[in-house]
Each structure stands twice: as C-alpha cells, then as structure tokens.
Design a protein around this motif. Structure first.
Motif, PDB file in Angstrom:
ATOM      1  N   ASP A   1       1.656  13.356   6.898  1.00 27.66           N
ATOM      2  CA  ASP A   1       0.349  13.812   6.407  1.00 27.66           C
ATOM      3  C   ASP A   1      -0.297  12.775   5.496  1.00 27.66           C
ATOM      4  N   CYS A   2      -0.230  11.506   5.909  1.00 30.61           N
ATOM      5  CA  CYS A   2      -0.775  10.411   5.099  1.00 30.61           C
ATOM      6  C   CYS A   2      -1.949   9.744   5.806  1.00 30.61           C
ATOM      7  N   VAL A   3      -2.784   9.056   5.029  1.00 31.13           N
ATOM      8  CA  VAL A   3      -3.922   8.299   5.548  1.00 31.13           C
ATOM      9  C   VAL A   3      -3.807   6.867   5.051  1.00 31.13           C
ATOM     10  N   LEU A   4      -3.957   5.911   5.972  1.00 28.51           N
ATOM     11  CA  LEU A   4      -3.953   4.500   5.594  1.00 28.51           C
ATOM     12  C   LEU A   4      -5.289   3.887   5.979  1.00 28.51           C
ATOM     13  N   LYS A   5      -5.921   3.216   5.002  1.00 31.80           N
ATOM     14  CA  LYS A   5      -7.262   2.680   5.195  1.00 31.80           C
ATOM     15  C   LYS A   5      -7.291   1.174   4.935  1.00 31.80           C
TER      16      LYS A   5
ATOM     17  N   SER B   1      -5.466  -1.285   5.433  1.00 32.53           N
ATOM     18  CA  SER B   1      -4.279  -1.937   4.878  1.00 32.53           C
ATOM     19  C   SER B   1      -3.759  -2.983   5.863  1.00 32.53           C
ATOM     20  N   THR B   2      -2.942  -3.909   5.359  1.00 33.90           N
ATOM     21  CA  THR B   2      -2.459  -4.987   6.217  1.00 33.90           C
ATOM     22  C   THR B   2      -1.260  -4.566   7.064  1.00 33.90           C
ATOM     23  N   ASN B   3      -0.685  -3.422   6.756  1.00 33.28           N
ATOM     24  CA  ASN B   3       0.309  -2.774   7.605  1.00 33.28           C
ATOM     25  C   ASN B   3       0.107  -1.273   7.494  1.00 33.28           C
ATOM     26  N   GLY B   4       0.653  -0.558   8.465  1.00 30.07           N
ATOM     27  CA  GLY B   4       0.594   0.891   8.387  1.00 30.07           C
ATOM     28  C   GLY B   4       1.908   1.431   7.878  1.00 30.07           C
ATOM     29  N   VAL B   5       2.731   1.954   8.783  1.00 36.86           N
ATOM     30  CA  VAL B   5       4.088   2.368   8.433  1.00 36.86           C
ATOM     31  C   VAL B   5       5.039   1.318   8.985  1.00 36.86           C
ATOM     32  N   ARG B   6       5.965   0.884   8.135  1.00 36.45           N
ATOM     33  CA  ARG B   6       6.728  -0.323   8.463  1.00 36.45           C
ATOM     34  C   ARG B   6       8.191  -0.194   8.035  1.00 36.45           C
ATOM     35  N   ILE B   7       9.067  -0.772   8.845  1.00 39.85           N
ATOM     36  CA  ILE B   7      10.474  -0.952   8.489  1.00 39.85           C
ATOM     37  C   ILE B   7      10.737  -2.451   8.555  1.00 39.85           C
ATOM     38  N   LYS B   8      11.266  -3.021   7.483  1.00 39.77           N
ATOM     39  CA  LYS B   8      11.474  -4.470   7.472  1.00 39.77           C
ATOM     40  C   LYS B   8      12.868  -4.801   6.946  1.00 39.77           C
ATOM     41  N   THR B   9      13.582  -5.642   7.694  1.00 36.24           N
ATOM     42  CA  THR B   9      14.933  -6.055   7.322  1.00 36.24           C
ATOM     43  C   THR B   9      15.027  -7.570   7.430  1.00 36.24           C
ATOM     44  N   TYR B  10      15.798  -8.164   6.537  1.00 32.54           N
ATOM     45  CA  TYR B  10      15.895  -9.622   6.507  1.00 32.54           C
ATOM     46  C   TYR B  10      16.642 -10.177   7.709  1.00 32.54           C
ATOM     47  N   GLU B  11      16.091 -11.225   8.275  1.00 35.06           N
ATOM     48  CA  GLU B  11      16.733 -11.905   9.392  1.00 35.06           C
ATOM     49  C   GLU B  11      18.081 -12.490   8.976  1.00 35.06           C
TER      50      GLU B  11
ATOM     51  N   ASN C   1       2.206  12.645  11.612  1.00 32.75           N
ATOM     52  CA  ASN C   1       0.882  13.086  11.163  1.00 32.75           C
ATOM     53  C   ASN C   1       0.247  12.035  10.248  1.00 32.75           C
ATOM     54  N   ILE C   2       0.147  10.807  10.782  1.00 29.17           N
ATOM     55  CA  ILE C   2      -0.406   9.693  10.026  1.00 29.17           C
ATOM     56  C   ILE C   2      -1.734   9.275  10.654  1.00 29.17           C
ATOM     57  N   LYS C   3      -2.750   9.127   9.837  1.00 31.68           N
ATOM     58  CA  LYS C   3      -4.069   8.684  10.288  1.00 31.68           C
ATOM     59  C   LYS C   3      -4.284   7.237   9.871  1.00 31.68           C
ATOM     60  N   MET C   4      -4.545   6.378  10.857  1.00 31.32           N
ATOM     61  CA  MET C   4      -4.833   4.968  10.608  1.00 31.32           C
ATOM     62  C   MET C   4      -6.334   4.728  10.696  1.00 31.32           C
ATOM     63  N   ASP C   5      -6.883   4.017   9.732  1.00 35.48           N
ATOM     64  CA  ASP C   5      -8.305   3.691   9.715  1.00 35.48           C
ATOM     65  C   ASP C   5      -8.454   2.188   9.515  1.00 35.48           C
ATOM     66  N   ASP C   6      -8.671   1.451  10.634  1.00 38.54           N
ATOM     67  CA  ASP C   6      -8.869   0.003  10.584  1.00 38.54           C
ATOM     68  C   ASP C   6      -7.661  -0.693   9.932  1.00 38.54           C
ATOM     69  N   VAL C   7      -6.478  -0.370  10.419  1.00 37.76           N
ATOM     70  CA  VAL C   7      -5.231  -0.877   9.843  1.00 37.76           C
ATOM     71  C   VAL C   7      -4.664  -1.979  10.734  1.00 37.76           C
ATOM     72  N   ALA C   8      -4.249  -3.098  10.135  1.00 39.04           N
ATOM     73  CA  ALA C   8      -3.538  -4.131  10.878  1.00 39.04           C
ATOM     74  C   ALA C   8      -2.074  -3.724  10.998  1.00 39.04           C
TER      75      ALA C   8
ATOM     76  N   VAL D   1      -0.243  11.187   1.038  1.00 39.04           N
ATOM     77  CA  VAL D   1      -0.576   9.963   0.312  1.00 39.04           C
ATOM     78  C   VAL D   1      -1.697   9.229   1.040  1.00 39.04           C
ATOM     79  N   THR D   2      -2.685   8.760   0.286  1.00 38.09           N
ATOM     80  CA  THR D   2      -3.738   7.892   0.807  1.00 38.09           C
ATOM     81  C   THR D   2      -3.470   6.483   0.319  1.00 38.09           C
ATOM     82  N   CYS D   3      -3.396   5.527   1.261  1.00 35.73           N
ATOM     83  CA  CYS D   3      -3.017   4.148   0.951  1.00 35.73           C
ATOM     84  C   CYS D   3      -4.093   3.183   1.430  1.00 35.73           C
ATOM     85  N   GLY D   4      -4.512   2.293   0.537  1.00 31.17           N
ATOM     86  CA  GLY D   4      -5.438   1.233   0.894  1.00 31.17           C
ATOM     87  C   GLY D   4      -6.346   0.869  -0.273  1.00 31.17           C
ATOM     88  N   PRO D   5      -6.523  -0.446  -0.504  1.00 27.62           N
ATOM     89  CA  PRO D   5      -5.880  -1.563   0.213  1.00 27.62           C
ATOM     90  C   PRO D   5      -4.393  -1.626  -0.120  1.00 27.62           C
TER      91      PRO D   5
END
Length: 233
Positions: free
Chosen positions: A101-105, A107-117, A132-139, A72-76
């Motif tokens: 095998d994904c590419v993130l370009k 984006s405001t996050n890359g790979v994330r796990i989020k749970t409610y406080e 096997n994840i490629k980050m390209d200028d990812v916050a 998967v290619t993700c961005g924005p």
C-alpha cells in the motif's frame, strides 16, 4: 525531520517498534540521507509516513525480520530497498518483510533488493513481499540486483553469496521512466528462486522505446502480468 547529515532514523538492535505519521525531508541530491534504516531488528512497523530524500526512503539491512512497511509515500529518493546485503562478516539473514500500500513518485528506484557482488559472507534474504504498490514516473520500478557494486571495484569474485528466494511482487502498477520496468539481475552462482510476478502492470512512458524486462538467472512464475514483463523462467 529535516535535512539530516546521514540517516534520519537508524533502527538498530530493536524490537517491537512502531513509526507512524512521520514526515522526512531532504534534498533529492543529498547523499546517504536515508529516511529510515532498519538493521538487526525485529517486529518493526512503519506506516502512514512520507519520505523524500537523496537516498533510500527506507532501507532494510541484515538481521531484519518481521518488518512491515505500509502506507508510505516515497519521493524523491532511491526507493524502498532490502539491502545492501553481504557487506559485513557479521551480517545475519533477512526474512519476513512486507511492503504494501505504498506510492513511489519520481524516485530513482522503486522496490529493490540489492546484494554485493563481492559479498564477504554467505547469507539469505527470503520471504519478501511487495504488494499494492503504485509507481509514478519511477526509474527501475522493480529491481533485484545481486551484482551490486556501487564503487565499481568488485574485481575479485567472492566465494560468498547472498541467496535471494521466495520474493513476491503483487499488484504493482503505474509508470516507469526507463524502458526496463522489471530488472531481475540475479547471480549465475546463486540464481534467485521462488520469484513471483503477480498482477504487475507498469509501463514505460517515454518515447522511441517499448516497455521491457530483464531477467537474468531468475526462476519463478508470472501471472496476470503485462506480457512484456513476464520474463521469468
């Protein structure tokens, strides 16, 4: 698929589904326009797909198991996320998720796990692999956030917790647009456990700061990883 007013695709209570060769597009500033949301479903395969939206490219919610996201290619967008978890009383555990095998370009996050406080139910997210994840200028290229509170109104501490365990980040490379290329923000009530940073080499590309990592209440191992990112205990 173009410019949905909400989720472009919502996979709910489904089994044995494959999505392939899809393109999803929405403006980067459009709220709640997730590309693909998966919940209460099993054996879902998303592959060879390009997603650019104003929210998560792919979000994996409660009750999901045996989920595969490949090529998967993700961005924005806000990256590829497991969560938000713990928001509803009837949510079930998340297990056996692989993102590879994904590419993130840009984006405001890359790979994330989020749970409610202030989770309303105790549950578990486990056996999650990102490789096997490629980050390209990812916050925020790699982030676990067990204190997620988007409306900033989580003032009452909940007795419920979302357990995050057995998470592998392997062969994550590229560039970060923020200094903290790894942020593992786990709960002091229920620390993350079994976290592995293997061959993680993501570097900050900005000026006047160095690549850093933040690991709060995160337990695991780091191997063959950029020294500045190897903050696990």
């Amino acid at each position: 698929m173009l410019n949905s007013k909400f989720f472009h695709i919502n996979i709910y209570k489904s089994e044995d589904l494959k999505i392939k060769n899809l393109t999803i597009t929405a403006p980067g500033d459009s709220p709640n326009t997730d590309g693909i949301h998966i919940g209460d479903s099993s054996n879902i395969d998303v592959t060879a797909t390009t997603i650019g939206t104003g929210d998560d490219c792919i979000s994996i919610g409660g009750g999901s198991s045996r989920i595969s996201v490949t090529g998967v290619t993700c961005g924005p967008g806000q990256g590829i996320s497991v969560g938000c978890l713990g928001r509803y009383k009837d949510e079930k555990d998340v297990t056996d998720v692989i993102v590879k095998d994904c590419v993130l370009k840009s984006s405001t996050n890359g790979v994330r796990i989020k749970t409610y406080e202030d989770a309303v139910k105790s549950m578990t997210a486990s056996n999650l692999t990102f490789e096997n994840i490629k980050m390209d200028d990812v916050a925020n290229p790699i982030i676990i956030d067990q204190n997620y509170c988007p409306e900033k109104v989580c003032v009452a501490k909940s007795k419920a917790v979302v357990t995050v365990k057995d998470v592998v980040f392997r062969n994550i490379t590229g560039t970060s647009s923020t200094p903290a290329a790894v942020s593992l923000l786990c709960s002091d009530k229920q620390p993350c456990s079994g976290v592995e940073l293997i061959d993680v080499n993501v570097e900050y590309i900005g000026k006047n700061s160095e690549t850093t990592a933040v690991c709060n209440n995160a337990k695991g191992i780091a191997k063959d990883t950029l020294q500045a990112l190897a903050c696990l205990s």
